[in-house]
Scaffold this motif. Structure first.
Motif, PDB file in Angstrom:
ATOM      1  N   CYS A  26       0.833  -1.203   0.000  1.00 44.10           N
ATOM      2  CA  CYS A  26       0.000   0.000   0.000  1.00 44.10           C
ATOM      3  C   CYS A  26       0.866   1.251   0.000  1.00 44.10           C
ATOM      4  CB  CYS A  26      -0.989   0.005   1.159  1.00 44.10           C
ATOM      5  SG  CYS A  26      -0.297   0.480   2.750  1.00 44.10           S
ATOM      6  N   LEU A  73      -6.209   2.842   2.208  1.00 48.31           N
ATOM      7  CA  LEU A  73      -7.225   2.529   3.208  1.00 48.31           C
ATOM      8  C   LEU A  73      -7.630   1.061   3.183  1.00 48.31           C
ATOM      9  CD1 LEU A  73      -9.582   5.640   2.847  1.00 48.31           C
ATOM     10  CD2 LEU A  73      -7.788   5.260   4.549  1.00 48.31           C
ATOM     11  N   SER A  74      -7.604   0.443   2.019  1.00 48.50           N
ATOM     12  CA  SER A  74      -8.141  -0.919   1.902  1.00 48.50           C
ATOM     13  C   SER A  74      -7.088  -2.020   1.953  1.00 48.50           C
ATOM     14  CB  SER A  74      -8.913  -1.054   0.580  1.00 48.50           C
ATOM     15  OG  SER A  74      -8.046  -0.884  -0.523  1.00 48.50           O
ATOM     16  N   MET A  87     -10.301   2.263  -3.452  1.00 49.68           N
ATOM     17  CA  MET A  87     -10.210   1.234  -2.416  1.00 49.68           C
ATOM     18  C   MET A  87     -10.359  -0.157  -3.016  1.00 49.68           C
ATOM     19  SD  MET A  87     -12.427   2.979   0.687  1.00 49.68           S
ATOM     20  CE  MET A  87     -12.249   1.547   1.750  1.00 49.68           C
TER      21      MET A  87
END
Length: 448
Positions: free
Chosen positions: A160, A313-314, A364
């Motif tokens: 990420c 975020l995901s 996301m």
């Protein structure tokens, strides 16, 4: 703590040893350093999409002329990924990683001083060679230092960093480019990797599993593992990895295309390819599409950054779910919803707030799925071919990135509007979903 199946006599099984220990500060250092590599990779990869409006204004060229420049780094990334995997499986993960970071840092810095499209095209291609080599080998090295129970979570968390880097490029460019010009983003994308390369040289360890498989010597393996548990490592007279029992091929391509792995390899390629069609069409052209629809340069850059930030975020949630549920189904669901929300974004141009929210959710979904794919590949392949398997998935996938960037330029040239371009992304989302679910059905077993 118990050491289940970690030793046979005085021979220590490297993966069982890592599985049995709590995650040490030494391993967290590997996580952080690999995260920083991928973060700067993302920052530099997304740079052209964010500087394109200012660059076309500064040089007085139309946006279609930037299509080759948009694709140049992506083409370089293909060659960097395809070439670096076999090199890392032969010479080591660390040396390839340090070289990759030096390469993309130096040529990103040089790109800031380009004076015409031809110069920028060549320099972005050379930058792409380093970018393409960095991500797959960071993924491979980290996966070989993580316990099975946390492997997907840690690798996707690291990955990420790529989305965070791409989002960071948007947030930084929104402030820097109006004040200092388009050169400023490329300069930051060059200086920071050069500093990081020096840090990696001294602080990044080589993969212990690689050292065992390539017979680099017991002392080197012991030095690589000792910070995790020095007492247990000191008691070992030799080391092994589990796949030494079952994988005999010395040629890395014979490993990833053996009967056990061949179908899974092709399906991984197709899934990642289709995911990158979506990611790079939006990364490269969403700010421009926003500007064409009446948004300011700052709004366009901010909403473009939200798409990448959604992946941040995901990613942790996807990794957590993969360690607990069927990872293929988890990723497939995220790709499926990526297509749904990409379509919804195309229908929401009337409201900036709704548009920003849907762009975030679409990011996301698709970036969460993409972040999980290197972890899926790293778990699938054995040590002998892991760097090659991961890097070739990323390298072949880069053709999807090239196609996505090219599609954006082509569709805009044909007069397609915002809604039509976003609706077209439903097709690659559906194909990615289908391919990863089928892989889960046909794969006999994931290698550790």
């Amino acid at each position: 703590m118990n050491q289940p199946q970690s030793a046979v006599g005085n021979c220590l099984d490297v993966q069982s040893f890592i599985n049995a220990q709590p995650i040490s500060r030494y391993q967290w250092r590997v996580v952080i350093l690999c995260f920083l590599i991928v973060f700067l990779d993302g920052l530099d990869t997304a740079a052209m999409g964010f500087i394109a409006p200012a660059l076309s204004l500064d040089w007085g060229i139309d946006r279609a002329s930037l299509g080759p420049v948009m694709s140049a780094a992506l083409i370089g990334m293909v060659f960097g990924a395809l070439g670096s995997g076999p090199l890392a499986d032969r010479f080591g993960r660390k040396v390839v990683l340090v070289g990759a970071v030096l390469l993309f840092g130096a040529f990103s810095l040089a790109s800031a001083y380009s004076t015409n499209v031809d110069q920028l095209l060549v320099l972005r291609f050379l930058t792409g060679l380093g970018l393409g080599a960095g991500m797959p080998n960071a993924t491979t090295l980290l996966s070989e230092y993580t316990p099975e129970r946390k492997k997907s979570l840690l690798v996707t968390s690291m990955f990420c960093g790529f989305n965070l880097g791409m989002a960071g490029g948007g947030f930084i460019s929104a402030k820097l480019i109006p004040a200092f010009g388009w050169h400023s983003l490329l300069m930051i994308g060059g200086i920071l990797p050069l500093i990081l390369a020096v840090v990696l040289l001294f602080w990044l360890p080589e993969s212990a599993r690689y050292l065992v498989v390539r017979n680099r010597g017991t002392d080197k393996v012991r030095k690589a593992l000792a910070p995790i548990d020095p007492t247990l490592v000191a008691q070992a007279s030799s080391f092994r990895v589990p796949e030494q029992k079952t994988v005999k091929a010395r040629n890395v391509f014979a490993v990833i295309f053996s009967g056990t792995y061949s179908t899974g390899t092709l399906l991984l390629w197709l899934t990642y390819f289709m995911g990158l069609v979506i990611v790079y069409l939006l990364t490269s052209w969403l700010p421009t599409l926003m500007r064409d629809s009446g948004a300011s340069m700052e709004q366009a850059a901010f909403i473009g950054a939200l798409f990448q930030f959604g992946g941040v975020l995901s990613a942790v949630g996807v990794g957590w779910a993969m360690d607990r549920f069927n990872p293929h189904k988890v990723i497939g669901i995220f790709y499926l919803f990526a297509g749904v929300f990409a379509y919804a974004v195309g229908q929401s141009l009337g409201s900036i707030t709704l548009l920003a929210t849907l762009v975030l959710v679409a990011g996301m979904c698709v970036n969460g799925a993409q972040s999980a794919m290197p972890s899926l590949a790293a778990r699938f392949y054995p040590t002998q071919g892991r760097a090659t398997g991961v890097s070739w998935m990323l390298g072949i996938g880069r053709f999807g990135a090239i196609l996505g960037a090219w599609m954006g330029a082509t569709l805009l040239g044909l007069g397609w509007n915002f809604e039509q371009v976003l609706t077209a992304l439903v097709i690659p989302a559906a194909l990615a979903t289908t391919a990863v679910v089928i892989k889960g059905m046909v794969s006999h077993a994931d290698a550790t």
